[in-house]
Design an enzyme around this catalytic site. Structure first.
Site, PDB file in Angstrom:
ATOM      1  N   GLU A 172      -9.361  74.898   0.748  1.00 29.49           N
ATOM      2  CA  GLU A 172      -9.799  76.993   0.738  1.00 29.49           C
ATOM      3  C   GLU A 172     -10.004  76.717   2.192  1.00 29.49           C
ATOM      4  O   GLU A 172      -9.988  78.186   2.107  1.00 29.49           O
ATOM      5  CB  GLU A 172     -10.521  77.181  -1.037  1.00 29.49           C
ATOM      6  CG  GLU A 172      -9.037  77.739  -2.269  1.00 29.49           C
ATOM      7  CD  GLU A 172      -9.785  77.965  -2.971  1.00 29.49           C
ATOM      8  OE1 GLU A 172      -8.738  79.121  -3.297  1.00 29.49           O
ATOM      9  OE2 GLU A 172     -10.820  77.962  -3.656  1.00 29.49           O
ATOM     10  N   GLU A 220      -7.458  73.357  -9.086  1.00 29.95           N
ATOM     11  CA  GLU A 220      -7.988  74.085  -9.650  1.00 29.95           C
ATOM     12  C   GLU A 220      -7.115  73.933 -10.900  1.00 29.95           C
ATOM     13  O   GLU A 220      -7.913  74.028 -12.034  1.00 29.95           O
ATOM     14  CB  GLU A 220      -8.392  75.453  -8.976  1.00 29.95           C
ATOM     15  CG  GLU A 220      -9.272  75.335  -8.324  1.00 29.95           C
ATOM     16  CD  GLU A 220      -8.992  75.010  -7.439  1.00 29.95           C
ATOM     17  OE1 GLU A 220      -9.887  75.104  -6.467  1.00 29.95           O
ATOM     18  OE2 GLU A 220      -7.776  74.656  -6.739  1.00 29.95           O
TER      19      GLU A 220
END
Length: 266
Positions: free
Chosen positions: A120, A140
């Site tokens: 990210e 995730e």
């Protein structure tokens, strides 16, 4: 020069090098690291002598994402860091380049793990270099979590949507070659040389007119979601003033005189 116990800062000529420094945890994100990152972005933009930023990790890893113990409330020791977060509840998102974009170009030098929050942060950088054994991925969903660092928005704008959705929905790891193949990174180099390559690219950036570099970067991001007509208008507004700068005149003189230009941000 700033830095914290989990984030080191050093200068390499006109490049500010920020190093995620928690190698025993594959540089998993901690509050001291996030505070140091945010301060590093601000320091780079505030110092006219800094023309580029390199972000890397210590100990053969880039970043393994959020420290889940810290997420659960452990491991965030240091009252002074907690006070910083209390004073600016958005600090962690600015540190991860979700809610902040430095004016100066940011070059990522990746070795080893660059997963979850590491991938990210990567999406907030401008130029990306990776060692051939580097690993990428957004894990995730495998943990029942959401990649809330910006990936469901940014990734599909940076790589083809089919690849973005596969990465987001499978949570599988990607090799450096795969990441380069889908356009997530730009260079794959021998292991242990990502930082050297990133610094080489930074030197090429540093040799250019700093006002021009910053204006070009700003224009790319400003116009990304505009129509072509609106984008061209915005580009003209951003780019035309660069031609009236002393740096532009110096660049022209240096070219005519066949010498390296000496830029002064003027």
């Amino acid at each position: 020069m700033g830095g914290t116990e989990h984030l080191t800062v050093r200068r390499e000529g006109a490049t500010l090098v920020l190093t995620l420094n928690r190698p025993d945890a594959k540089n998993a994100l901690s509050l001291p690291m996030l505070v140091g990152l945010y301060d590093g972005w601000i320091e780079a933009d505030a110092d006219d002598a800094v023309r580029s930023i390199v972000l890397t990790g210590a100990g053969g890893a880039f970043c393994a994402g959020m420290d889940l113990k810290a997420l659960a409330g452990d491991g965030m020791r240091g009252q002074h860091h907690r006070d910083r977060l209390k004073a600016d509840p958005d600090l962690h998102w600015k540190a991860m380049l979700r809610h902040h974009r430095p004016r100066k170009p940011v070059i990522a030098a990746v070795e080893g793990h660059c997963v979850a929050g590491g991938t990210e942060i990567l999406q907030g950088t401008d130029i990306r270099v990776a060692g051939e054994s580097a690993t990428f991925g957004l894990f995730e969903v495998r943990r029942g979590l959401f990649p809330i660092g910006g990936s469901t928005v940014r990734l599909q704008r940076q790589i083809p949507r089919t690849h973005a959705l596969e990465m987001l929905l499978t949570g599988r790891p990607y090799t450096a070659r795969e990441a380069a193949g889908i356009g997530l990174i730009g260079h794959v180099v021998p292991d242990g040389t990502a930082l050297a390559k990133a610094l080489e690219i930074a030197e090429q950036v540093n040799a250019c007119g700093p006002l021009a570099v910053e204006a070009v970067k700003a224009s790319v991001y400003e116009t990304a979601e505009l129509t072509e007509t609106d984008g061209l208008a915005a580009e003209l507004k951003r780019g035309w003033p660069v031609f009236d700068t002393a740096d532009a005149k110096e660049g022209a003189r240096a070219f005519a005189e066949k010498r390296p230009p000496v830029y002064k941000r003027a």
